[in-house]
Design an enzyme around this catalytic site. Structure first.
Site, PDB file in Angstrom:
ATOM      1  N   LYS A  62      72.979  36.238  83.735  1.00 13.25           N
ATOM      2  CA  LYS A  62      72.122  35.195  84.313  1.00 13.25           C
ATOM      3  C   LYS A  62      72.973  34.055  84.880  1.00 13.25           C
ATOM      4  O   LYS A  62      72.670  33.519  85.948  1.00 13.25           O
ATOM      5  CB  LYS A  62      71.151  34.665  83.265  1.00 13.25           C
ATOM      6  CG  LYS A  62      70.093  35.684  82.863  1.00 13.25           C
ATOM      7  CD  LYS A  62      69.268  35.192  81.685  1.00 13.25           C
ATOM      8  CE  LYS A  62      68.269  36.242  81.246  1.00 13.25           C
ATOM      9  NZ  LYS A  62      67.500  35.819  80.065  1.00 13.25           N
ATOM     10  N   HIS A 104      72.352  32.798  65.355  1.00  7.54           N
ATOM     11  CA  HIS A 104      71.361  33.683  64.739  1.00  7.54           C
ATOM     12  C   HIS A 104      70.505  32.909  63.750  1.00  7.54           C
ATOM     13  O   HIS A 104      70.963  31.941  63.154  1.00  7.54           O
ATOM     14  CB  HIS A 104      72.031  34.788  63.913  1.00  7.54           C
ATOM     15  CG  HIS A 104      73.133  35.493  64.608  1.00  7.54           C
ATOM     16  ND1 HIS A 104      74.439  35.095  64.516  1.00  7.54           N
ATOM     17  CD2 HIS A 104      73.123  36.579  65.400  1.00  7.54           C
ATOM     18  CE1 HIS A 104      75.192  35.910  65.227  1.00  7.54           C
ATOM     19  NE2 HIS A 104      74.424  36.816  65.775  1.00  7.54           N
TER      20      HIS A 104
END
Length: 117
Positions: A62, A104
């Site tokens: 991206k 995470h």
């Protein structure tokens, strides 16, 4: 100068299910060096690693403005930890000028990439 910014987030359960389904998801996403690290891990940490690399590679694509495709596939991108643990980005074997951060929680992995020109 910043030339691109990319961000991706993925659910750990989704990644675990994709890998359990065929056992080929990791092979599609990870390079040989990343696969060696992945195989050394077990349980939830293994899923976190795979999800983090998936999110990191999506974020990189991206930031480049290409997305994942013919000019930028998952195995063209490599994320290898330095001795300090800091992840380092490579694209087609060359060090990328920029930064990556992977994080995470119990349920998600996310990554952000900032590319420099």
């Amino acid at each position: 100068m910043i030339s691109g910014i990319g961000l991706d987030i993925v659910e750990l359960d989704r990644i675990a299910k994709l890998e359990e389904k065929s056992g080929k998801f990791a092979a599609r996403v990870l390079t040989h060096s990343e696969t060696a690290i992945y195989r050394s891990l077990s349980g939830h940490r293994r899923t976190e690693f795979l999800a983090g690399r998936f999110a990191g590679k999506e974020a990189f694509s991206k930031a480049r403005g290409t997305g994942i495709g013919a000019d930028c596939n998952f195995t063209d991108i490599e994320i290898i930890p330095e001795p300090s643990g800091k992840p380092r980005l490579y694209f087609k074997g060359s060090t990328v000028s920029g930064f990556i951060s992977i994080t995470h929680t119990k349920k998600i992995a996310a990554a952000q990439v900032i590319l420099e020109a």
